[in-house]
Design an enzyme around this catalytic site. Sequence first.
Site, PDB file in Angstrom:
ATOM      1  N   CYS A 203      26.760   3.260  11.879  1.00 48.98           N
ATOM      2  CA  CYS A 203      26.220   4.379  12.663  1.00 48.98           C
ATOM      3  C   CYS A 203      25.743   3.890  14.036  1.00 48.98           C
ATOM      4  O   CYS A 203      25.695   2.682  14.310  1.00 48.98           O
ATOM      5  CB  CYS A 203      25.066   5.034  11.904  1.00 48.98           C
ATOM      6  SG  CYS A 203      23.578   4.046  11.856  1.00 48.98           S
TER       7      CYS A 203
ATOM      8  N   CYS B 101      23.743   0.507   7.396  1.00 53.61           N
ATOM      9  CA  CYS B 101      25.113   0.820   6.971  1.00 53.61           C
ATOM     10  C   CYS B 101      26.138   0.051   7.794  1.00 53.61           C
ATOM     11  O   CYS B 101      27.271  -0.105   7.396  1.00 53.61           O
ATOM     12  CB  CYS B 101      25.376   2.324   7.067  1.00 53.61           C
ATOM     13  SG  CYS B 101      25.615   2.928   8.766  1.00 53.61           S
TER      14      CYS B 101
ATOM     15  N   CYS C 237       9.045  -6.572   2.327  1.00 49.64           N
ATOM     16  CA  CYS C 237       8.395  -5.465   3.046  1.00 49.64           C
ATOM     17  C   CYS C 237       7.277  -5.981   3.947  1.00 49.64           C
ATOM     18  O   CYS C 237       7.467  -6.139   5.142  1.00 49.64           O
ATOM     19  CB  CYS C 237       7.861  -4.373   2.123  1.00 49.64           C
ATOM     20  SG  CYS C 237       6.949  -3.133   3.071  1.00 49.64           S
TER      21      CYS C 237
ATOM     22  N   HIS D 134       0.813  -1.220   0.000  1.00 52.93           N
ATOM     23  CA  HIS D 134       0.000   0.000   0.000  1.00 52.93           C
ATOM     24  C   HIS D 134       0.847   1.271   0.000  1.00 52.93           C
ATOM     25  O   HIS D 134       0.408   2.311  -0.487  1.00 52.93           O
ATOM     26  CB  HIS D 134      -1.004  -0.002   1.156  1.00 52.93           C
ATOM     27  CG  HIS D 134      -2.273   0.674   0.757  1.00 52.93           C
ATOM     28  ND1 HIS D 134      -3.518   0.166   1.026  1.00 52.93           N
ATOM     29  CD2 HIS D 134      -2.480   1.812   0.050  1.00 52.93           C
ATOM     30  CE1 HIS D 134      -4.429   0.984   0.516  1.00 52.93           C
ATOM     31  NE2 HIS D 134      -3.815   1.980  -0.082  1.00 52.93           N
ATOM     32  N   THR D 135       2.072   1.192   0.503  1.00 48.57           N
ATOM     33  CA  THR D 135       2.933   2.383   0.525  1.00 48.57           C
ATOM     34  C   THR D 135       3.200   2.875  -0.913  1.00 48.57           C
ATOM     35  O   THR D 135       3.252   4.082  -1.162  1.00 48.57           O
ATOM     36  CB  THR D 135       4.241   2.078   1.281  1.00 48.57           C
ATOM     37  OG1 THR D 135       3.894   1.501   2.540  1.00 48.57           O
ATOM     38  CG2 THR D 135       5.052   3.334   1.529  1.00 48.57           C
TER      39      THR D 135
ATOM     40  N   CYS E 213      22.841   1.433  13.795  1.00 44.88           N
ATOM     41  CA  CYS E 213      23.210   0.075  13.348  1.00 44.88           C
ATOM     42  C   CYS E 213      23.956  -0.657  14.454  1.00 44.88           C
ATOM     43  O   CYS E 213      23.870  -1.880  14.556  1.00 44.88           O
ATOM     44  CB  CYS E 213      24.037   0.150  12.070  1.00 44.88           C
ATOM     45  SG  CYS E 213      23.021   0.586  10.643  1.00 44.88           S
TER      46      CYS E 213
ATOM     47  N   HIS F  47       8.859  -1.593  -4.079  1.00 42.87           N
ATOM     48  CA  HIS F  47       9.889  -1.815  -3.051  1.00 42.87           C
ATOM     49  C   HIS F  47       9.823  -3.213  -2.447  1.00 42.87           C
ATOM     50  O   HIS F  47      10.660  -3.549  -1.633  1.00 42.87           O
ATOM     51  CB  HIS F  47       9.780  -0.755  -1.951  1.00 42.87           C
ATOM     52  CG  HIS F  47       8.485  -0.809  -1.197  1.00 42.87           C
ATOM     53  ND1 HIS F  47       7.326  -0.288  -1.697  1.00 42.87           N
ATOM     54  CD2 HIS F  47       8.177  -1.336  -0.007  1.00 42.87           C
ATOM     55  CE1 HIS F  47       6.362  -0.501  -0.838  1.00 42.87           C
ATOM     56  NE2 HIS F  47       6.844  -1.150   0.201  1.00 42.87           N
TER      57      HIS F  47
HETATM   58  N1  LIG Z   1       5.857   0.857   8.994  1.00 43.86           N
HETATM   59  C1  LIG Z   1       6.299   0.150   7.965  1.00 43.86           C
HETATM   60  O1  LIG Z   1       7.460  -0.251   7.919  1.00 43.86           O
HETATM   61  C2  LIG Z   1       5.371  -0.202   6.842  1.00 43.86           C
HETATM   62  C3  LIG Z   1       5.776  -1.126   5.862  1.00 43.86           C
HETATM   63  C4  LIG Z   1       4.829  -1.543   4.899  1.00 43.86           C
HETATM   64  C5  LIG Z   1       3.566  -1.013   4.874  1.00 43.86           C
HETATM   65  N2  LIG Z   1       3.239  -0.078   5.805  1.00 43.86           N
HETATM   66  C6  LIG Z   1       1.866   0.480   5.860  1.00 43.86           C
HETATM   67  O2  LIG Z   1       1.029  -0.502   6.436  1.00 43.86           O
HETATM   68  C7  LIG Z   1      -0.326  -0.270   6.033  1.00 43.86           C
HETATM   69  C8  LIG Z   1      -0.957  -1.555   5.517  1.00 43.86           C
HETATM   70  O3  LIG Z   1      -0.353  -1.950   4.296  1.00 43.86           O
HETATM   71  P1  LIG Z   1      -1.032  -3.099   3.394  1.00 43.86           P
HETATM   72  O4  LIG Z   1      -0.140  -3.256   2.199  1.00 43.86           O
HETATM   73  O5  LIG Z   1      -1.378  -4.274   4.239  1.00 43.86           O
HETATM   74  O6  LIG Z   1      -2.372  -2.333   2.937  1.00 43.86           O
HETATM   75  P2  LIG Z   1      -3.851  -2.895   2.556  1.00 43.86           P
HETATM   76  O7  LIG Z   1      -4.529  -1.796   1.820  1.00 43.86           O
HETATM   77  O8  LIG Z   1      -3.741  -4.220   1.899  1.00 43.86           O
HETATM   78  O9  LIG Z   1      -4.551  -3.101   3.997  1.00 43.86           O
HETATM   79  C9  LIG Z   1      -5.010  -2.036   4.783  1.00 43.86           C
HETATM   80  C10 LIG Z   1      -6.336  -2.457   5.425  1.00 43.86           C
HETATM   81  O10 LIG Z   1      -6.734  -1.431   6.361  1.00 43.86           O
HETATM   82  C11 LIG Z   1      -8.143  -1.307   6.291  1.00 43.86           C
HETATM   83  N3  LIG Z   1      -8.535   0.007   6.834  1.00 43.86           N
HETATM   84  C12 LIG Z   1      -8.424   1.230   6.269  1.00 43.86           C
HETATM   85  N4  LIG Z   1      -8.912   2.177   7.089  1.00 43.86           N
HETATM   86  C13 LIG Z   1      -9.351   1.562   8.208  1.00 43.86           C
HETATM   87  C14 LIG Z   1      -9.941   1.995   9.436  1.00 43.86           C
HETATM   88  N5  LIG Z   1     -10.194   3.280   9.665  1.00 43.86           N
HETATM   89  N6  LIG Z   1     -10.245   1.058  10.370  1.00 43.86           N
HETATM   90  C15 LIG Z   1     -10.003  -0.254  10.145  1.00 43.86           C
HETATM   91  N7  LIG Z   1      -9.448  -0.727   9.008  1.00 43.86           N
HETATM   92  C16 LIG Z   1      -9.122   0.163   8.055  1.00 43.86           C
HETATM   93  C17 LIG Z   1      -8.451  -1.490   4.797  1.00 43.86           C
HETATM   94  O11 LIG Z   1      -9.815  -1.846   4.576  1.00 43.86           O
HETATM   95  C18 LIG Z   1      -7.476  -2.609   4.430  1.00 43.86           C
HETATM   96  O12 LIG Z   1      -8.062  -3.887   4.549  1.00 43.86           O
HETATM   97  C19 LIG Z   1      -0.253   0.850   5.007  1.00 43.86           C
HETATM   98  O13 LIG Z   1      -0.496   2.078   5.671  1.00 43.86           O
HETATM   99  C20 LIG Z   1       1.197   0.789   4.534  1.00 43.86           C
HETATM  100  O14 LIG Z   1       1.635   2.014   3.990  1.00 43.86           O
HETATM  101  C21 LIG Z   1       4.096   0.319   6.796  1.00 43.86           C
HETATM  102 ZN   LIG Z   2       5.807  -1.822   1.779  1.00 46.62          ZN
HETATM  103 ZN   LIG Z   3      23.559   2.726   9.905  1.00 50.03          ZN
END
Ligand SMILES: NC(=O)c1ccc[n+]([C@@H]2O[C@H](COP(=O)([O-])OP(=O)(O)OC[C@H]3O[C@@H](n4cnc5c(N)ncnc54)[C@H](O)[C@@H]3O)[C@@H](O)[C@H]2O)c1
Ligand SMILES: [Zn+2]
Ligand SMILES: [Zn+2]
Length: 380
Positions: A103, A100, A178, A49-50, A106, A70
Amino acid sequence: MASTAGKVIKCRAAVSWEAGKPLVMEEVEVAPPQAMEVRLKILYTSLCHTDVYFWEAKGQTPVFPRIFGHEAGGIVESVGEGVTELAPGDHVLPIFTGECRDCAHCKSEESNMCDLLRINTDRGVMIHDGKSRFSIKGKPIYHFLGTSTFSEYTVVHVGCVAKINPLAPLDKVCVVSCGISTGFGATVNVAKPPKGSTVAIFGLGAVGLAAAEGARASGASRIIGVDVNPKRFEAAKNFGCTEFVNPMDYDKPPQEVIAEMTNGGVDRSVECTGNINAMISAFECVHDGWGVAVLVGVPHKEAEFKTHPMNFLNERTLKGTFFGNYKPRSDIPSVVEKYMNKELELEKFITHSVPFSEINKAFDLMLKGEGLRCIIRMEG
Ligand SMILES: NC(=O)c1ccc[n+]([C@@H]2O[C@H](COP(=O)([O-])OP(=O)(O)OC[C@H]3O[C@@H](n4cnc5c(N)ncnc54)[C@H](O)[C@@H]3O)[C@@H](O)[C@H]2O)c1
Ligand SMILES: [Zn+2]
Ligand SMILES: [Zn+2]
């Protein structure tokens, strides 16, 4: 070294020219890797989703034209100066945040927020010289998250590459790069639910279901899945969810519904939606005295977290994490081994597969909330 080493490679890439517009398959030129960089041949990539947030660019900094992607698996084609631990032919996962190894972060056992290579969603160029390695007729096309895997070849900093077991099938383990590591690690490394505890998971996409899987692996006895899309509930049972809450079914906030279901709140919650209201609910639904909430979703640029300070005084803890607190180079090879040893199932996260030429279908599926991960096969 491959015969292409040191030369520009011409290949296909799915270029995003404008926010929210379908990607366009283009022939791009990919420059050779510079110092501490490697050029990868991507074999499989998937959509997280990102990618979609930054492609839509609503409430995010728009950077176009750009090559997104990614979550991927590939093979090292050639390496730049100073790269000693990777060689052509190595099987690798590119990672959106780096290590890296030099740092303070790391060197700390607690952090994966590398000073040099931590996630940067706004940068569209390589750190080494501030330039892009992608171009079309001499015009730069920008990178995304230092990975840009929607291209047959890409250039990545060596610190953002995990070398994995060459026997691991890249069409499966690409999802470890990811979403799966992020969700699973958020639970097992950060929320750390005690055995027998109750855990709420907000958002049941691939990241949230990996978080649920982490709760099950930790021995949680109740796992409450919260999603506004009820299509997610049936599949979520295979990931350990035992109960469900659809916030749309109630006229009170989900934290109140959950408090009633659990005699005061859950022991742990993990938010995987990106929605600010879900983040606040995920925090306020944990039990006072000991509850811990972990934020994972990527918020809107202007989002602000608002809660009453009393919620903290009452001994609730709020945390957040990128990439499940894993250090990409040091820890990810062992997550792949978990799959190889059948301790972590990846197949159930993979619901669709399309050839590279049909990459826009993967975007449509995610926008419709259908399926979990869609694998994009680069040879197609
Ligand atoms: N922190 C990190 O390292 C990192 C890494 C990868 C993805 N992410 C983030 O994680 C999240 C999920 O990614 P994904 O690929 O599984 O996405 P996705 O779209 O497959 O899943 C997200 C789910 O959240 C639900 N949702 C949306 N709004 C809601 C609400 N208010 N209440 C309850 N449910 C709700 C959607 O219906 C969906 O099923 C995204 O925000 C993504 O950007 C973060
Ligand atoms: Zn991701
Ligand atoms: Zn580092």
